[in-house]
Design a protein around this motif. Structure first.
Motif, PDB file in Angstrom:
ATOM      1  N   GLY A 169       0.808  -1.206   0.000  1.00  0.00           N
ATOM      2  CA  GLY A 169       0.000   0.000   0.000  1.00  0.00           C
ATOM      3  C   GLY A 169       0.844   1.259   0.000  1.00  0.00           C
ATOM      4  O   GLY A 169       0.536   2.230  -0.716  1.00  0.00           O
ATOM      5  N   GLN A 170       1.903   1.255   0.794  1.00  0.00           N
ATOM      6  CA  GLN A 170       2.790   2.420   0.836  1.00  0.00           C
ATOM      7  C   GLN A 170       3.486   2.623  -0.504  1.00  0.00           C
ATOM      8  O   GLN A 170       3.637   3.758  -0.976  1.00  0.00           O
ATOM      9  N   ALA A 171       3.929   1.528  -1.117  1.00  0.00           N
ATOM     10  CA  ALA A 171       4.575   1.631  -2.423  1.00  0.00           C
ATOM     11  C   ALA A 171       3.605   2.163  -3.470  1.00  0.00           C
ATOM     12  O   ALA A 171       3.976   2.968  -4.338  1.00  0.00           O
ATOM     13  N   GLN A 172       2.345   1.736  -3.390  1.00  0.00           N
ATOM     14  CA  GLN A 172       1.337   2.208  -4.338  1.00  0.00           C
ATOM     15  C   GLN A 172       1.120   3.719  -4.197  1.00  0.00           C
ATOM     16  O   GLN A 172       1.073   4.446  -5.200  1.00  0.00           O
ATOM     17  N   VAL A 173       1.040   4.194  -2.967  1.00  0.00           N
ATOM     18  CA  VAL A 173       0.855   5.627  -2.731  1.00  0.00           C
ATOM     19  C   VAL A 173       2.077   6.406  -3.206  1.00  0.00           C
ATOM     20  O   VAL A 173       1.957   7.468  -3.830  1.00  0.00           O
ATOM     21  N   GLN A 174       3.264   5.883  -2.910  1.00  0.00           N
ATOM     22  CA  GLN A 174       4.483   6.570  -3.316  1.00  0.00           C
ATOM     23  C   GLN A 174       4.572   6.636  -4.841  1.00  0.00           C
ATOM     24  O   GLN A 174       4.939   7.665  -5.415  1.00  0.00           O
ATOM     25  N   ALA A 175       4.207   5.539  -5.519  1.00  0.00           N
ATOM     26  CA  ALA A 175       4.240   5.507  -6.981  1.00  0.00           C
ATOM     27  C   ALA A 175       3.207   6.459  -7.581  1.00  0.00           C
ATOM     28  O   ALA A 175       3.420   7.006  -8.674  1.00  0.00           O
ATOM     29  N   ALA A 176       2.101   6.679  -6.871  1.00  0.00           N
ATOM     30  CA  ALA A 176       1.060   7.583  -7.356  1.00  0.00           C
ATOM     31  C   ALA A 176       1.548   9.022  -7.422  1.00  0.00           C
ATOM     32  O   ALA A 176       0.956   9.848  -8.121  1.00  0.00           O
ATOM     33  N   ARG A 177       2.632   9.334  -6.723  1.00  0.00           N
ATOM     34  CA  ARG A 177       3.166  10.689  -6.710  1.00  0.00           C
ATOM     35  C   ARG A 177       3.939  11.023  -7.982  1.00  0.00           C
ATOM     36  O   ARG A 177       4.244  12.195  -8.235  1.00  0.00           O
ATOM     37  N   CYS A 178       4.291  10.009  -8.774  1.00  0.00           N
ATOM     38  CA  CYS A 178       5.056  10.244 -10.006  1.00  0.00           C
ATOM     39  C   CYS A 178       4.254  11.123 -10.943  1.00  0.00           C
ATOM     40  O   CYS A 178       3.078  10.858 -11.219  1.00  0.00           O
ATOM     41  N   MET A 179       4.872  12.194 -11.440  1.00  0.00           N
ATOM     42  CA  MET A 179       4.183  13.170 -12.283  1.00  0.00           C
ATOM     43  C   MET A 179       4.148  12.764 -13.756  1.00  0.00           C
ATOM     44  O   MET A 179       3.513  13.440 -14.564  1.00  0.00           O
ATOM     45  N   ASP A 180       4.849  11.673 -14.109  1.00  0.00           N
ATOM     46  CA  ASP A 180       4.927  11.262 -15.508  1.00  0.00           C
ATOM     47  C   ASP A 180       5.339  12.454 -16.374  1.00  0.00           C
ATOM     48  O   ASP A 180       4.670  12.810 -17.345  1.00  0.00           O
ATOM     49  N   CYS A 181       6.462  13.076 -15.995  1.00  0.00           N
ATOM     50  CA  CYS A 181       6.930  14.296 -16.651  1.00  0.00           C
ATOM     51  C   CYS A 181       7.115  14.090 -18.150  1.00  0.00           C
ATOM     52  O   CYS A 181       7.499  13.010 -18.604  1.00  0.00           O
ATOM     53  N   GLY A 182       6.879  15.139 -18.904  1.00  0.00           N
ATOM     54  CA  GLY A 182       7.113  15.061 -20.343  1.00  0.00           C
ATOM     55  C   GLY A 182       8.558  14.725 -20.649  1.00  0.00           C
ATOM     56  O   GLY A 182       8.869  13.978 -21.572  1.00  0.00           O
ATOM     57  N   THR A 183       9.465  15.284 -19.861  1.00  0.00           N
ATOM     58  CA  THR A 183      10.883  14.935 -19.923  1.00  0.00           C
ATOM     59  C   THR A 183      11.267  14.349 -18.577  1.00  0.00           C
ATOM     60  O   THR A 183      11.480  15.087 -17.614  1.00  0.00           O
ATOM     61  N   PRO A 184      11.297  13.026 -18.472  1.00  0.00           N
ATOM     62  CA  PRO A 184      11.577  12.398 -17.169  1.00  0.00           C
ATOM     63  C   PRO A 184      13.073  12.456 -16.835  1.00  0.00           C
ATOM     64  O   PRO A 184      13.845  11.579 -17.223  1.00  0.00           O
ATOM     65  N   PHE A 185      13.476  13.485 -16.121  1.00  0.00           N
ATOM     66  CA  PHE A 185      14.889  13.655 -15.789  1.00  0.00           C
ATOM     67  C   PHE A 185      15.406  12.490 -14.940  1.00  0.00           C
ATOM     68  O   PHE A 185      16.601  12.214 -14.930  1.00  0.00           O
ATOM     69  N   ASN A 216      19.694   4.055 -16.671  1.00  0.00           N
ATOM     70  CA  ASN A 216      18.518   4.549 -17.403  1.00  0.00           C
ATOM     71  C   ASN A 216      17.265   3.711 -17.137  1.00  0.00           C
ATOM     72  O   ASN A 216      16.529   3.334 -18.067  1.00  0.00           O
ATOM     73  N   ASN A 217      17.024   3.409 -15.865  1.00  0.00           N
ATOM     74  CA  ASN A 217      15.784   2.722 -15.494  1.00  0.00           C
ATOM     75  C   ASN A 217      14.579   3.476 -16.042  1.00  0.00           C
ATOM     76  O   ASN A 217      14.547   4.714 -16.037  1.00  0.00           O
ATOM     77  N   ILE A 218      13.577   2.725 -16.485  1.00  0.00           N
ATOM     78  CA  ILE A 218      12.372   3.334 -17.064  1.00  0.00           C
ATOM     79  C   ILE A 218      11.420   3.615 -15.906  1.00  0.00           C
ATOM     80  O   ILE A 218      10.418   2.924 -15.697  1.00  0.00           O
ATOM     81  N   ILE A 219      11.724   4.639 -15.173  1.00  0.00           N
ATOM     82  CA  ILE A 219      11.122   4.874 -13.856  1.00  0.00           C
ATOM     83  C   ILE A 219       9.634   5.220 -13.915  1.00  0.00           C
ATOM     84  O   ILE A 219       8.831   4.629 -13.169  1.00  0.00           O
ATOM     85  N   PRO A 220       9.181   6.158 -14.769  1.00  0.00           N
ATOM     86  CA  PRO A 220       7.738   6.433 -14.783  1.00  0.00           C
ATOM     87  C   PRO A 220       6.899   5.198 -15.098  1.00  0.00           C
ATOM     88  O   PRO A 220       5.801   5.044 -14.554  1.00  0.00           O
ATOM     89  N   ASP A 221       7.425   4.318 -15.940  1.00  0.00           N
ATOM     90  CA  ASP A 221       6.668   3.124 -16.317  1.00  0.00           C
ATOM     91  C   ASP A 221       6.496   2.176 -15.143  1.00  0.00           C
ATOM     92  O   ASP A 221       5.380   1.691 -14.878  1.00  0.00           O
ATOM     93  N   PHE A 222       7.599   1.898 -14.420  1.00  0.00           N
ATOM     94  CA  PHE A 222       7.397   0.954 -13.314  1.00  0.00           C
ATOM     95  C   PHE A 222       6.666   1.614 -12.140  1.00  0.00           C
ATOM     96  O   PHE A 222       5.995   0.936 -11.364  1.00  0.00           O
ATOM     97  N   ASN A 223       6.748   2.935 -12.031  1.00  0.00           N
ATOM     98  CA  ASN A 223       5.933   3.614 -11.025  1.00  0.00           C
ATOM     99  C   ASN A 223       4.446   3.423 -11.322  1.00  0.00           C
ATOM    100  O   ASN A 223       3.643   3.112 -10.426  1.00  0.00           O
ATOM    101  N   ASP A 224       4.075   3.606 -12.571  1.00  0.00           N
ATOM    102  CA  ASP A 224       2.675   3.448 -12.961  1.00  0.00           C
ATOM    103  C   ASP A 224       2.201   2.011 -12.717  1.00  0.00           C
ATOM    104  O   ASP A 224       1.083   1.786 -12.244  1.00  0.00           O
ATOM    105  N   LEU A 225       3.047   1.047 -13.017  1.00  0.00           N
ATOM    106  CA  LEU A 225       2.671  -0.359 -12.827  1.00  0.00           C
ATOM    107  C   LEU A 225       2.513  -0.701 -11.348  1.00  0.00           C
ATOM    108  O   LEU A 225       1.621  -1.471 -10.978  1.00  0.00           O
ATOM    109  N   VAL A 226       3.360  -0.126 -10.506  1.00  0.00           N
ATOM    110  CA  VAL A 226       3.204  -0.357  -9.066  1.00  0.00           C
ATOM    111  C   VAL A 226       1.923   0.302  -8.572  1.00  0.00           C
ATOM    112  O   VAL A 226       1.195  -0.261  -7.740  1.00  0.00           O
ATOM    113  N   TYR A 227       1.616   1.485  -9.059  1.00  0.00           N
ATOM    114  CA  TYR A 227       0.357   2.135  -8.681  1.00  0.00           C
ATOM    115  C   TYR A 227      -0.833   1.249  -9.054  1.00  0.00           C
ATOM    116  O   TYR A 227      -1.807   1.131  -8.290  1.00  0.00           O
ATOM    117  N   ARG A 228      -0.749   0.597 -10.208  1.00  0.00           N
ATOM    118  CA  ARG A 228      -1.839  -0.279 -10.652  1.00  0.00           C
ATOM    119  C   ARG A 228      -1.733  -1.670 -10.030  1.00  0.00           C
ATOM    120  O   ARG A 228      -2.544  -2.544 -10.324  1.00  0.00           O
TER     121      ARG A 228
END
Length: 492
Positions: free
Chosen positions: A37-53, A61-73
């Motif tokens: 649950g904590q990981a899901q909430v933390q992943a929900a904070r990802c802004m999915d930036c247009g340019t993911p710095f 070069n981990n694909i961070i926004p993608d795995f954040n979204d998957l953890v949220y789901r």
């Protein structure tokens, strides 16, 4: 994107730690990972930036926004597939990486980046628990043989990638067990060695052959006094033999030469390199307590060097029951908060307090060591002077000299490069920093001056992070695969 307004609704959640009074009584890991649950909430904070710095801030070069979204789901199986596509060993980086990805996170502009490292930690631990981490042997064999010298994170990452490409890979390690600095340098309370062991089992199931206790060097020269890492070699193998037996050789050893402090009194007993001290405790934890172990018990300890290795010395000294621990840093005390408009999204210079510092340590900044004092051949104190920095130059502060009590001094000032005897034995040309000279360009990347000999990791780039070692190992594997087969489908 999982939750569009998540970064507005949820605060950053930090991983927990066992209480100091409890954790200093043992050498086990003490970080309390996020639950689902904590990981899901933390992943929900990802802004999915247009340019993911965060992607470019991460060396692999981990694909961070993608795995954040998957953890949220809560699609954990897909999350580990995405994470493994760029990182062979997220259980290492999820525990010991300083997380440059978080420094690059857009939310770090408000000092509350997404807890990317903690999410990575949660993903890989869940994957192991669910049995999703399985061997991936190659469907076809190439008929090519590759030797990897060194079994740290660079060597292991390269070996795994090359084996999955169908090559017959043999890893040569001079010590009695695989892992390099992961096993012998990083304390168990930061990285339990069981994480290394189960990855080793996976590599072996994928066809990687591991030969431990084998020193690859000139039989007469050996490593000499330059090697500060424990050497448990039972046999020596000449580089010429590797060249004859293998189609390609990758040098993936570490930057093992510790930076010394040649001041009066350096010869006194009780003054040691960090890499004499730390591996001994790891051996003891594994049930192989060395004779004459260097111990901090009931001693006043001074650690010279303000980096991660110094911090590891602090935590280990605390667990051994030191009477006091003081850590020196030559540079001035950095700011508590960096100038974000100036440095973001790059790695900032700021005051960092490790879990070992929290366990009890005096920290001295802008201080230089002038000499070690002693009685009857053993260190009793450290003569110091305060320094100030002007225009990048260090100046001593008149009248600031003092002598601090010390029964044990640990030198943790970093490493100057690989053992010269190794490069000399292979005939590899060094660069201006004494590392193996090898570029990273697409054509001929990671190739040294010697035909079919490549170099990666700390041996090529100098002292660096585990995550950089993994990146270099993966990229070197791509280069070697292309060298052997004319092209490569391995990810870089």
């Amino acid at each position: 994107m999982g939750k569009t307004t998540g970064f507005l609704e949820y605060a950053r959640i930090e991983e927990g730690h066992a209480p100091v009074a409890e954790r200093v009584r043992h050498y086990r890991e003490f970080v309390i990972a996020l639950d689902d649950g904590q990981a899901q909430v933390q992943a929900a904070r990802c802004m999915d930036c247009g340019t993911p710095f965060c992607n470019s801030g991460c060396p692999v070069n981990n694909i961070i926004p993608d795995f954040n979204d998957l953890v949220y789901r809560q699609d954990w199986a897909s999350a580990i597939a995405v994470l493994h596509s760029t990182n062979n060993f997220p259980e290492f980086t999820g525990r010991i990486c300083p997380a440059p990805c978080e420094a690059a996170c857009t939310l770090n502009l408000q000092d509350a980046p997404v807890g990317i490292k903690s999410i990575e930690h949660a993903i890989i631990d869940r994957a192991w628990d669910e049995g999703w981490v399985q061997p991936q042997p190659a469907a076809r064999k190439s008929g090519k043989r590759v030797a990897v010298v060194g079994s740290g994170p660079a060597g292991l990452a390269a070996a795994q990638q090359l084996a999955r490409a169908g090559h017959a890979v043999t890893v040569f390690e001079k010590n009695e067990q695989v892992g390099g600095l992961l096993r012998y340098g990083i304390p168990d309370f930061k990285l339990d060695k069981g994480h290394i062991d189960r990855r080793v089992a996976q590599l072996q199931a994928e066809g990687v052959v591991l030969r431990t206790g084998v020193l690859v060097a000139d039989a007469q020269a050996g490593l000499g006094a330059d090697s500060r890492v424990t050497n448990g070699a039972r046999e020596t193998l000449a580089p010429a033999q590797l060249a004859a037996d293998f189609d390609a050789v990758l040098l993936a050893g570490g930057a093992e030469v510790s930076r010394d402090l040649p001041v009066p009194g350096r010869e006194l007993k009780g003054v040691h390199f960090a890499m004499e001290f730390l591996p001994q405790q790891n051996h003891a934890n594994a049930g192989r307590k060395p004779k004459g172990q260097i111990l901090a018990t009931d001693k006043h300890v001074i650690v010279i060097g303000g980096g991660d290795t110094g911090s590891d010395c602090v935590g280990t000294s605390r667990r051994q029951g030191a009477a006091s621990v003081t850590q020196f840093e030559l540079l001035a005390r950095p700011p508590e908060v960096e100038d974000k408009p100036l440095v973001w999204p790059y790695w900032p210079l700021k005051l960092r307090t490790s879990s070992s510092h929290e366990e009890g340590c005096e920290r001295e900044f802008a201080i230089a060591t002038k000499a070690f004092t002693g009685e009857r051949g053993r260190v009793t104190g450290v003569q110091t002077v305060r320094v100030q920095w002007q225009d990048g130059r260090m100046q001593e502060v008149p009248g600031s000299e003092q002598t601090l009590r010390a029964d044990l001094v640990l030198l943790a000032m970093g490493f100057t490069g690989p053992v010269p005897a190794v490069l000399q034995a292979f005939g590899v040309e060094p660069d201006t920093r004494s590392n193996a000279r090898a570029g990273t360009d697409a054509a001929g990347g990671y190739a040294t001056s010697v035909p079919k000999v490549f170099a990666a990791g700390d041996m090529r780039r100098g002292q660096s992070l585990v995550v950089w070692a993994i990146r270099e190992g993966r990229q070197a594997a791509h280069a070697i695969d292309a060298f052997l087969m004319g092209r490569s489908d391995l990810p870089r």
